[in-house]
Design a protein around this motif. Structure first.
Motif, PDB file in Angstrom:
ATOM      1  N   TRP A 211       0.838  -1.212   0.000  1.00 17.32           N
ATOM      2  CA  TRP A 211       0.000   0.000   0.000  1.00 17.32           C
ATOM      3  C   TRP A 211       0.867   1.255   0.000  1.00 17.32           C
ATOM      4  O   TRP A 211       0.547   2.273  -0.605  1.00 17.32           O
ATOM      5  CB  TRP A 211      -0.924  -0.018   1.214  1.00 17.32           C
ATOM      6  N   ARG A 212       2.009   1.174   0.689  1.00 16.12           N
ATOM      7  CA  ARG A 212       2.878   2.339   0.789  1.00 16.12           C
ATOM      8  C   ARG A 212       3.465   2.723  -0.563  1.00 16.12           C
ATOM      9  O   ARG A 212       3.863   3.856  -0.772  1.00 16.12           O
ATOM     10  CB  ARG A 212       3.989   2.089   1.805  1.00 16.12           C
ATOM     11  N   ASN A 214       1.797   3.072  -3.229  1.00 14.57           N
ATOM     12  CA  ASN A 214       0.880   4.094  -3.761  1.00 14.57           C
ATOM     13  C   ASN A 214       1.308   5.478  -3.298  1.00 14.57           C
ATOM     14  O   ASN A 214       1.345   6.427  -4.080  1.00 14.57           O
ATOM     15  CB  ASN A 214      -0.544   3.834  -3.275  1.00 14.57           C
ATOM     16  N   ALA A 215       1.642   5.593  -2.006  1.00  7.88           N
ATOM     17  CA  ALA A 215       2.016   6.900  -1.459  1.00  7.88           C
ATOM     18  C   ALA A 215       3.374   7.340  -2.004  1.00  7.88           C
ATOM     19  O   ALA A 215       3.552   8.489  -2.391  1.00  7.88           O
ATOM     20  CB  ALA A 215       2.039   6.847   0.063  1.00  7.88           C
ATOM     21  N   LEU A 226       2.072  12.917   3.480  1.00  7.07           N
ATOM     22  CA  LEU A 226       1.134  11.854   3.858  1.00  7.07           C
ATOM     23  C   LEU A 226       1.645  11.062   5.059  1.00  7.07           C
ATOM     24  O   LEU A 226       0.956  10.179   5.553  1.00  7.07           O
ATOM     25  CB  LEU A 226       0.910  10.900   2.679  1.00  7.07           C
ATOM     26  N   GLY A 227       2.875  11.361   5.493  1.00 14.01           N
ATOM     27  CA  GLY A 227       3.391  10.699   6.687  1.00 14.01           C
ATOM     28  C   GLY A 227       4.364   9.581   6.399  1.00 14.01           C
ATOM     29  O   GLY A 227       4.605   8.726   7.243  1.00 14.01           O
ATOM     30  N   ILE A 228       4.949   9.573   5.200  1.00 13.53           N
ATOM     31  CA  ILE A 228       5.900   8.528   4.836  1.00 13.53           C
ATOM     32  C   ILE A 228       7.322   9.030   5.112  1.00 13.53           C
ATOM     33  O   ILE A 228       7.660  10.148   4.736  1.00 13.53           O
ATOM     34  CB  ILE A 228       5.790   8.200   3.326  1.00 13.53           C
TER      35      ILE A 228
ATOM     36  N   LEU B  98      -5.516   7.028   0.587  1.00 16.41           N
ATOM     37  CA  LEU B  98      -4.098   7.223   0.933  1.00 16.41           C
ATOM     38  C   LEU B  98      -3.917   8.172   2.116  1.00 16.41           C
ATOM     39  O   LEU B  98      -2.908   8.113   2.817  1.00 16.41           O
ATOM     40  CB  LEU B  98      -3.335   7.792  -0.265  1.00 16.41           C
ATOM     41  N   GLY B  99      -4.901   9.056   2.325  1.00 17.25           N
ATOM     42  CA  GLY B  99      -4.837   9.948   3.480  1.00 17.25           C
ATOM     43  C   GLY B  99      -4.776   9.186   4.787  1.00 17.25           C
ATOM     44  O   GLY B  99      -4.313   9.702   5.800  1.00 17.25           O
ATOM     45  N   ARG B 100      -5.223   7.934   4.776  1.00 15.64           N
ATOM     46  CA  ARG B 100      -5.249   7.135   6.002  1.00 15.64           C
ATOM     47  C   ARG B 100      -3.901   6.514   6.341  1.00 15.64           C
ATOM     48  O   ARG B 100      -3.763   5.867   7.371  1.00 15.64           O
ATOM     49  CB  ARG B 100      -6.286   6.010   5.892  1.00 15.64           C
ATOM     50  N   ILE B 101      -2.910   6.678   5.446  1.00 16.19           N
ATOM     51  CA  ILE B 101      -1.704   5.850   5.583  1.00 16.19           C
ATOM     52  C   ILE B 101      -0.921   6.198   6.847  1.00 16.19           C
ATOM     53  O   ILE B 101      -0.237   5.340   7.412  1.00 16.19           O
ATOM     54  CB  ILE B 101      -0.835   5.945   4.299  1.00 16.19           C
ATOM     55  N   SER B 102      -1.052   7.441   7.331  1.00 13.22           N
ATOM     56  CA  SER B 102      -0.331   7.772   8.569  1.00 13.22           C
ATOM     57  C   SER B 102      -1.074   7.237   9.790  1.00 13.22           C
ATOM     58  O   SER B 102      -0.574   7.315  10.904  1.00 13.22           O
ATOM     59  CB  SER B 102      -0.164   9.282   8.691  1.00 13.22           C
ATOM     60  N   GLN B 154      -6.908  12.369   6.420  1.00 10.56           N
ATOM     61  CA  GLN B 154      -5.833  12.337   7.416  1.00 10.56           C
ATOM     62  C   GLN B 154      -6.341  12.743   8.794  1.00 10.56           C
ATOM     63  O   GLN B 154      -5.619  12.599   9.773  1.00 10.56           O
ATOM     64  CB  GLN B 154      -4.688  13.280   6.998  1.00 10.56           C
TER      65      GLN B 154
END
Lengths: 332, 255
Positions: A211-212, A214-215, A226-228, B98-102, B154
């Protein structure tokens, strides 16, 4: 056909491919006999030993190895395309394969004591690092710079391999040359045991982080927003890709096209979401290489290097798909 | 809540921002206004930890910015990028997800609650009909909505937007800004955005910050900041205030 059906079809495709591949070869074996032999350990079988041996010691390990290598090349291709947000790259183009080949050659020529997988992995990682560093400018990795950097690094590592070929004694030279042609003809259970766990580990890591991808494919600034942790995670995917590619190269030499083509085909058929692209690339890569290898070993009396088959089969199919519905899946 | 104190940024030895101090409060829309190259985007990039300022302090919801990892930062602050150049044609629903990834573990996948939230956001923004479309195939205004949707996914306290009205048609410019203002009020979010059009700021901003050559020229209530004197000072353009019903807008004089 709906996307769901296509996904299942791709996911299960290695099974029929393997069963088909088991039948063909210098000595044809019928599906009935295959069934009997595979059932063999669980019941009495009335078949001549040589058939059993061909199946267990020759075809099965080769099919397993083809699947593993196909999986490694496709999974790494998918990950590399996503982390560099560049649909035109794979392990071959970025120099990871050439790096692994240098590692193999070094090990065969000078350090027979070291496991081939280790030197291949280290050199492959070095190549990946060099390519990335060369192409990385001002926080970006432009598509063309990356490809050029890959070409340069590939050329450099290939030149080193040639140098080694020149230096070693003829006996070792033969085995290095044979390797680099890209072929599965040396497959046996030992090769499966040596490469399998590492390919498995690399692919497992890529699958876990699917999934990561995608980011990461959104670019550095956005992925961070996005927090990566971009550099750390990109490094992890590079590591996983190098691990599986190096193990694949160490048992099968350099086989091109698979890692570039398979992820594209999957994206065109099943959509661009990497949560699906990663597993489906692995299975389609396995299927594709098993079938290509079957053609390579049966088409003529002798062995054709499977790399020739993957290119001959891959290029037209790729063009066909591109013309059909390609525009939207690799716009840059 | 964003608090910036005495910020200074240098890029390649060139001063970009000097002594910038500002506060953006929850439930309000703060607009950064200034000519091209005045440092608006650089300021936003400092706030999302892309640039490291050489001096000064940034606090988000009472937490010092350098102390936050990208992951914890993404839970506090979301960014709508200015220009977006997608490589892969993800579906709109996947982009918002994708906003949920964090919010999920490092090697985890989204779960039921994440999918529900995405459906809620699609409904809130009234873009359910786009959910299954590739977001490379939708209009600029729709894509702006999708990216705002991704930010809402997010569940942040603070949202940064870099020229959200760029490339949008007349109607969509107002629609987006109206939506932003409503979101700020309803959800008590802090919005900080850059804009080019002072009239948009007069219509929608609660607080305006005027930036020129990396320094804050003036900040405060829109009508106190967007004055003919200030416009002349930073844009070198003669303007007059005109009345439009109860509102006041600016209009250049010599055209």
């Amino acid at each position: 056909m709906s996307r769901t059906w296509l996904r299942w079809l791709l996911l299960l495709s290695p099974l029929p491919a393997a069963l088909t591949a088991l039948q063909f070869g210098a000595y044809p074996i019928s599906p009935g006999e295959i069934g009997l032999i595979l059932w063999g350990p669980f019941g009495g079988v009335e078949l001549p030993d040589h058939i059993i041996n061909i199946l267990w010691q020759v075809r099965l390990p080769r099919i397993f190895l083809a699947m593993l290598v196909g999986m490694a090349l496709s999974a790494s291709g998918t990950a590399l395309q996503a982390i560099f947000r560049n649909p035109l790259v794979d392990a071959f183009i970025l120099g990871l394969s050439a790096g692994a080949a240098l590692g193999c050659a070094l090990s065969v020529a000078f350090w027979p004591g070291l496991p081939i997988q280790v030197t291949a992995f280290l050199c492959s990682l070095l190549a990946a690092f060099l390519t990335f560093t060369l192409a990385h400018t001002r926080g970006e990795v432009p598509i063309l710079s990356l490809i050029l950097a890959g070409v340069i690094v590939s050329a450099f590592f290939s030149a080193l391999v040639s140098m080694i070929k020149f230096l070693v004694d003829p006996h070792k030279l033969a085995s290095i040359v044979f390797w680099l042609m890209g072929s599965l003809s040396l497959a046996d259970w030992l090769a499966v045991r040596q490469a399998g766990p590492w390919i498995g580990l690399g692919c497992f890591l890529i699958w876990l982080g699917r999934w990561r991808l995608n980011a990461l494919s959104m670019g550095d600034v956005e992925a961070k927003a996005l927090g990566i942790e971009v550099s750390r995670e990109r490094g992890l995917f590079l590591l996983a890709a190098a691990l599986s590619v190096a193990s694949a190269v160490s048992v099968s030499g350099i086989i091109g096209w698979v890692g570039l083509m398979v992820p594209h085909v999957v994206r065109m058929l099943a959509g661009p979401d990497h949560r699906w692209v990663v597993p489906l690339s692995m299975t389609l890569g396995a299927t594709f290489l098993v079938l290509s290898d079957t053609v390579a070993r049966t088409f003529t009396g002798g062995e054709i290097p499977v790399g020739i088959i993957t290119t001959l089969a891959g290029a037209p199919f790729f063009i066909f798909l591109l013309k059909q519905r390609g525009q939207e899946s690799w716009r840059t | 809540m964003i608090e910036v104190e005495n910020l200074r940024l240098r890029l390649n030895g060139q001063p970009v921002l000097e002594r910038v101090s500002l506060t953006a409060r929850p439930g309000s829309v703060t607009v950064l206004l200034g000519p091209n190259g005045s440092g608006k985007t650089s300021l936003l990039l400092c706030l999302c930890a892309h640039y490291r300022p050489s001096q000064g302090e940034i606090r988000l919801c009472q937490q010092s910015l350098p102390s936050l990892s990208y992951r914890s930062l993404a839970r506090l602050l979301a960014v709508v990028p200015q220009d977006h150049n997608p490589v892969f044609p993800y579906q709109v629903r996947e982009v918002i997800l994708l906003g949920r990834i964090s919010r999920v573990g490092f090697f985890s996948q989204p779960t039921g609650r994440d999918y529900e939230l995405v459906e809620d956001i699609l409904a809130l923004l009234q873009i359910q009909h786009l959910a299954d479309k590739p977001y490379t195939r939708i209009s600029g205004g729709e894509r702006q909505l999708v990216l705002i949707g991704r930010c809402l996914a997010q569940e942040p306290q603070v949202l940064l937007l870099d020229e959200p009205t760029n490339h949008l048609d007349f109607k969509n410019q107002y629609a987006i800004l109206k939506l932003i203002k409503e979101l700020a009020r309803q959800r008590n979010l802090t919005f900080l955005m850059t804009l080019h059009d002072p009239n948009m700021a007069l219509l929608f901003a609660d607080h305006v910050i005027l930036l020129a050559e990396g320094r804050i020229v003036s900040q405060g209530h829109p009508l106190e900041v967007i004055t003919p004197e200030n416009m002349a000072a930073i844009y070198h353009l003669d303007v007059e205030m005109v009345a439009a019903g109860p509102r006041r807008l600016v209009c250049p004089k010599n055209i």
